[in-house]
Write a protein that holds these residues in place. Structure first.
Motif, PDB file in Angstrom:
ATOM      1  N   ILE A   7       0.914  -1.085   0.047  1.00  0.00           N
ATOM      2  CA  ILE A   7      -0.091   0.082   0.045  1.00  0.00           C
ATOM      3  C   ILE A   7       0.812   1.337   0.044  1.00  0.00           C
ATOM      4  N   ASP A   8       2.060   1.148   0.460  1.00  0.00           N
ATOM      5  CA  ASP A   8       3.010   2.254   0.780  1.00  0.00           C
ATOM      6  C   ASP A   8       3.323   2.890  -0.765  1.00  0.00           C
ATOM      7  N   HIS A  31      -4.620   7.646   0.947  1.00  0.00           N
ATOM      8  CA  HIS A  31      -4.692   6.511   1.658  1.00  0.00           C
ATOM      9  C   HIS A  31      -5.992   5.816   1.178  1.00  0.00           C
ATOM     10  N   TYR A  32      -7.131   6.455   1.318  1.00  0.00           N
ATOM     11  CA  TYR A  32      -8.411   5.996   0.960  1.00  0.00           C
ATOM     12  C   TYR A  32      -8.184   5.443  -0.741  1.00  0.00           C
ATOM     13  N   LEU A  33      -7.602   6.259  -1.479  1.00  0.00           N
ATOM     14  CA  LEU A  33      -7.617   5.901  -2.979  1.00  0.00           C
ATOM     15  C   LEU A  33      -6.633   4.616  -3.216  1.00  0.00           C
ATOM     16  N   ALA A  34      -5.814   4.580  -2.377  1.00  0.00           N
ATOM     17  CA  ALA A  34      -5.109   3.202  -2.524  1.00  0.00           C
ATOM     18  C   ALA A  34      -5.583   2.079  -2.015  1.00  0.00           C
ATOM     19  N   GLY A 142       7.885   2.603   2.082  1.00  0.00           N
ATOM     20  CA  GLY A 142       8.353   3.483   1.037  1.00  0.00           C
ATOM     21  C   GLY A 142       7.797   4.849   1.274  1.00  0.00           C
ATOM     22  N   ASN A 143       6.835   4.831   1.834  1.00  0.00           N
ATOM     23  CA  ASN A 143       6.042   6.246   2.249  1.00  0.00           C
ATOM     24  C   ASN A 143       5.833   6.437   3.625  1.00  0.00           C
ATOM     25  N   PRO A 144       6.843   7.182   4.398  1.00  0.00           N
ATOM     26  CA  PRO A 144       6.906   7.253   5.863  1.00  0.00           C
ATOM     27  C   PRO A 144       5.545   7.884   6.413  1.00  0.00           C
TER      28      PRO A 144
END
Length: 206
Positions: A7-8, A31-34, A142-144
């Motif tokens: 997801i990141d 976050h929702y779109l992922a 990958g995305n903190p």
């Protein structure tokens, strides 16, 4: 192709594509779109193009994203979230939907293992009072910025229950690799539901 459980990386792809389109998205909207779109890169582009037209230069909120981009398909990540919350009815529905689409049980379990391992690492690192940056590095995120959501997800869950859940999933993985039938999937997942939320599990059966 981005693995569906990363997801990141999906969030990163959405954020990068949105920036290229000069579309500003709220963090929780990304976050929702992922979750809603998944790793379908073609759909990511199409949905963001639609959102960019709607936003017309304004910042897009999560609520607007939910209205414009509904979750169309069931994913193993949705199943993982239902397990973590002890939502037995949702787990039953999601498992049936996944299997009706001919999803391989072993692939479902592999995705669940990856997600529960991430939750366990985050919970353990937070318990040890590590910083978000350190936890993100330890978990290979990958995305903190995803740490905000992971913190919320594991807030009410114990390290012990996450370990027991993973043990059940690892046993299930071995069973499928040695020829076990799909019938063993749901009972094992309902055991995880009971671990995470015995009270809500018992209520959902009534």
């Amino acid at each position: 192709l981005i693995p569906p459980w990363r997801i990141d990386l999906i969030e990163q792809a959405i954020a990068t594509t949105a920036k290229q389109m000069q579309l500003t998205l709220a963090r929780d909207a990304v976050h929702y779109l992922a979750q809603a779109i998944g790793n379908d890169t073609t759909r990511i582009v199409k949905e963001l193009e639609k959102l960019a037209i709607y936003a017309a230069g304004n910042r897009l909120t999560k609520e607007q994203a939910i209205t414009l981009v509904p979750i169309m398909t069931t994913s193993s990540l949705q199943l993982a979230e239902a397990l973590l919350k002890g939502q037995a009815n949702s787990v039953i529905r999601l498992v049936n939907e996944l299997l009706s689409r001919a999803e391989f049980p072993l692939v479902i379990v592999a995705t669940l293992i990856t997600q529960f391992k991430t939750w366990l690492w985050v919970k353990a690192a937070l318990t040890a009072k590590r910083s978000d940056a350190e936890v993100a590095t330890l978990c290979g995120l990958g995305n903190p910025k995803r740490m905000y959501f992971l913190r919320q997800e594991v807030k009410a869950v114990s390290t012990h229950d996450l370990l027991r859940s993973l043990s059940i999933l690892f046993d299930l993985e071995v069973e499928f690799k040695t020829g076990s039938k799909v019938d063993s999937l749901l009972p094992a997942l309902l055991r995880i539901c009971f671990l995470q939320s015995p009270k809500s599990f018992s209520m959902s059966k009534k």
